[in-house]
Design a protein around this motif. Structure first.
Motif, PDB file in Angstrom:
ATOM      1  N   UNK A 271       0.876  -1.183   0.000  1.00  0.00           N
ATOM      2  CA  UNK A 271       0.000   0.000   0.000  1.00  0.00           C
ATOM      3  C   UNK A 271       0.907   1.225   0.000  1.00  0.00           C
ATOM      4  N   UNK A 272       1.358   1.614  -1.187  1.00  0.00           N
ATOM      5  CA  UNK A 272       2.315   2.711  -1.296  1.00  0.00           C
ATOM      6  C   UNK A 272       1.676   4.012  -1.767  1.00  0.00           C
ATOM      7  N   UNK A 273       0.413   3.924  -2.236  1.00  0.00           N
ATOM      8  CA  UNK A 273      -0.240   5.115  -2.800  1.00  0.00           C
ATOM      9  C   UNK A 273       0.662   5.699  -3.906  1.00  0.00           C
ATOM     10  N   UNK A 274       0.951   6.986  -3.822  1.00  0.00           N
ATOM     11  CA  UNK A 274       1.797   7.645  -4.829  1.00  0.00           C
ATOM     12  C   UNK A 274       3.179   7.992  -4.282  1.00  0.00           C
ATOM     13  N   UNK A 275       3.596   7.295  -3.244  1.00  0.00           N
ATOM     14  CA  UNK A 275       4.875   7.628  -2.620  1.00  0.00           C
ATOM     15  C   UNK A 275       6.038   7.193  -3.506  1.00  0.00           C
ATOM     16  N   UNK A 276       6.860   8.151  -3.867  1.00  0.00           N
ATOM     17  CA  UNK A 276       8.046   7.859  -4.667  1.00  0.00           C
ATOM     18  C   UNK A 276       9.256   8.665  -4.195  1.00  0.00           C
ATOM     19  N   UNK A 277       9.121   9.286  -3.014  1.00  0.00           N
ATOM     20  CA  UNK A 277      10.215  10.099  -2.487  1.00  0.00           C
ATOM     21  C   UNK A 277      11.487   9.312  -2.253  1.00  0.00           C
ATOM     22  N   UNK A 278      11.343   8.032  -1.840  1.00  0.00           N
ATOM     23  CA  UNK A 278      12.531   7.223  -1.575  1.00  0.00           C
ATOM     24  C   UNK A 278      13.357   7.027  -2.846  1.00  0.00           C
ATOM     25  N   UNK A 279      12.671   6.850  -3.981  1.00  0.00           N
ATOM     26  CA  UNK A 279      13.384   6.657  -5.249  1.00  0.00           C
ATOM     27  C   UNK A 279      14.101   7.939  -5.665  1.00  0.00           C
TER      28      UNK A 279
ATOM     29  N   UNK B 231      12.487   8.376 -11.766  1.00  0.00           N
ATOM     30  CA  UNK B 231      11.924   8.081 -10.447  1.00  0.00           C
ATOM     31  C   UNK B 231      10.806   7.054 -10.554  1.00  0.00           C
ATOM     32  N   UNK B 232       9.913   7.235 -11.532  1.00  0.00           N
ATOM     33  CA  UNK B 232       8.783   6.326 -11.692  1.00  0.00           C
ATOM     34  C   UNK B 232       9.255   4.910 -12.022  1.00  0.00           C
ATOM     35  N   UNK B 233      10.268   4.804 -12.880  1.00  0.00           N
ATOM     36  CA  UNK B 233      10.779   3.487 -13.253  1.00  0.00           C
ATOM     37  C   UNK B 233      11.445   2.795 -12.074  1.00  0.00           C
ATOM     38  N   UNK B 234      12.162   3.556 -11.248  1.00  0.00           N
ATOM     39  CA  UNK B 234      12.824   2.969 -10.083  1.00  0.00           C
ATOM     40  C   UNK B 234      11.798   2.507  -9.053  1.00  0.00           C
ATOM     41  N   UNK B 235      10.749   3.306  -8.840  1.00  0.00           N
ATOM     42  CA  UNK B 235       9.681   2.898  -7.919  1.00  0.00           C
ATOM     43  C   UNK B 235       9.062   1.582  -8.383  1.00  0.00           C
ATOM     44  N   UNK B 236       8.777   1.498  -9.670  1.00  0.00           N
ATOM     45  CA  UNK B 236       8.161   0.293 -10.220  1.00  0.00           C
ATOM     46  C   UNK B 236       9.074  -0.922 -10.052  1.00  0.00           C
ATOM     47  N   UNK B 237      10.377  -0.725 -10.247  1.00  0.00           N
ATOM     48  CA  UNK B 237      11.297  -1.860 -10.128  1.00  0.00           C
ATOM     49  C   UNK B 237      11.407  -2.327  -8.680  1.00  0.00           C
ATOM     50  N   UNK B 238      11.537  -1.388  -7.740  1.00  0.00           N
ATOM     51  CA  UNK B 238      11.648  -1.768  -6.327  1.00  0.00           C
ATOM     52  C   UNK B 238      10.373  -2.477  -5.877  1.00  0.00           C
ATOM     53  N   UNK B 239       9.236  -1.938  -6.298  1.00  0.00           N
ATOM     54  CA  UNK B 239       7.954  -2.549  -5.932  1.00  0.00           C
ATOM     55  C   UNK B 239       7.863  -3.965  -6.476  1.00  0.00           C
TER      56      UNK B 239
END
Length: 325
Positions: free
Chosen positions: A201-209, A279-287
């Motif tokens: 349940x990450x919602x739109x969180x992408x700050x970590x990436x 950022x979006x691609x990194x979030x998707x990969x980590x997820x």
């Protein structure tokens, strides 16, 4: 004088009660072996268990004694955290048979960002903190939601662990200083409103990436098997409590459990820094990496009974065979 009076009253009571002492003696002689047998069935195993736990504690402290002596001679908090790490490792080993796979992925120096699935209570992170501190000789830095700093009685611990408010600037600063940093994009929302199906349940969180890219830091995905079965959040009134949380950020969902389930933390292969990744691609990969860890190692929906049986290798092996089939 008092003793004589007590004996007198006791004899008088026995006489008035018409108790047959010979009959009572015969009953005791008859059932004494059975009573002793039943007592031994519970008392002796408990005594042995206490000795086992005591022996484990002694061996663990003895193993780290030289480290503790050096720690206390250098810095107060350093020694205190070493001691806490030993105690947390002991607690995790005894109560959850805690293990870590992939600990070698934590570098002995340099920054790294650990991104993990957040259980109802992040006890798996406490155990991992102890393992990394003791066996990789590194302190894991943590950021927390603002409400944590308002909890009475935790001020000293927060100070010792150097826990800071969860902001992008703080995370970036810690990584640029070369620390190991652990974050959970799901945070309190995932902790309280997740369930035994282990959905992120990450919602739109992408700050970590974004922070990882700016700090040029590798990311290590993390998941702990059965973390939801160890401690669970109540589901009653969840919709209403979710509404309250979204409006006020108050974590009002009750939690329960601390069941002695088997827990294994899996640290995936590090995702290296890539200057060309978005950022979006990194979030998707980590997820995707964390979801793969969940799919590979966690039977869903989670079961408290099955998770407790995982403590025994025969059950754990059978479940692995069934899952693979």
């Amino acid at each position: 004088m008092v003793f004589n009076q007590a004996i007198y009253y006791l004899l008088t009571y026995l006489e008035r009660s018409n108790l047959d002492l010979i009959y009572l003696t015969w009953l005791w002689a008859l059932f004494k072996p059975l009573c002793l047998l039943l007592l031994s069935l519970f008392l002796l195993p408990a005594t042995i268990l206490l000795f086992i736990y005591g022996s484990s504690l002694f061996c663990l402290i003895y193993k780290h004694w030289n480290r503790l002596k050096a720690a206390y001679s250098d810095d107060l908090w350093y020694g205190a955290l070493k001691t806490l790490a030993i105690l947390w490792e002991l607690q995790g080993n005894i109560w959850h048979g805690y293990e870590v796979e992939g600990l070698e992925h934590i570098p002995t120096e340099g920054p790294v960002l650990i991104v993990f699935y957040h259980g109802a209570l992040p006890i798996d992170f406490y155990y991992l903190f102890a393992k990394i501190w003791l066996y990789r000789n590194r302190r894991v830095r943590v950021v927390a939601d603002k409400f944590v700093f308002k909890i009475p009685g935790l001020g000293t611990l927060l100070e010792a662990l150097e826990i800071q408010p969860s902001t992008s600037a703080m995370c970036k600063s810690m990584l640029e200083e070369g620390h190991v940093l652990a974050v959970s994009p799901g945070g309190v929302r995932e902790a309280l409103f997740g369930d035994h199906n282990y959905q992120l349940i990450w919602k739109e969180r992408r700050g970590f990436a974004k922070v990882a890219i700016e700090a040029k830091t590798a990311i290590i995905p993390m998941f702990t098997k059965n973390v939801r079965e160890a401690v669970r959040a109540m589901t009653f009134g969840r919709r209403f409590l979710s509404y309250i949380y979204e409006k006020t950020r108050l974590p009002l969902v009750p939690i329960y459990g601390m069941f002695p389930v088997k827990m294994i933390t899996y640290l995936g292969e590090p995702i290296p820094y890539d200057p060309d990744v978005t950022t979006e691609a990194l979030v998707a990969r980590v997820k995707k990496e964390i979801e793969t860890l969940i799919e590979t190692h966690q039977q869903r929906p989670g079961s408290i009974t099955r998770a407790c049986l995982d403590r025994f290798s025969c059950f754990s092996r059978n479940q692995t065979i069934i899952k693979n089939e």
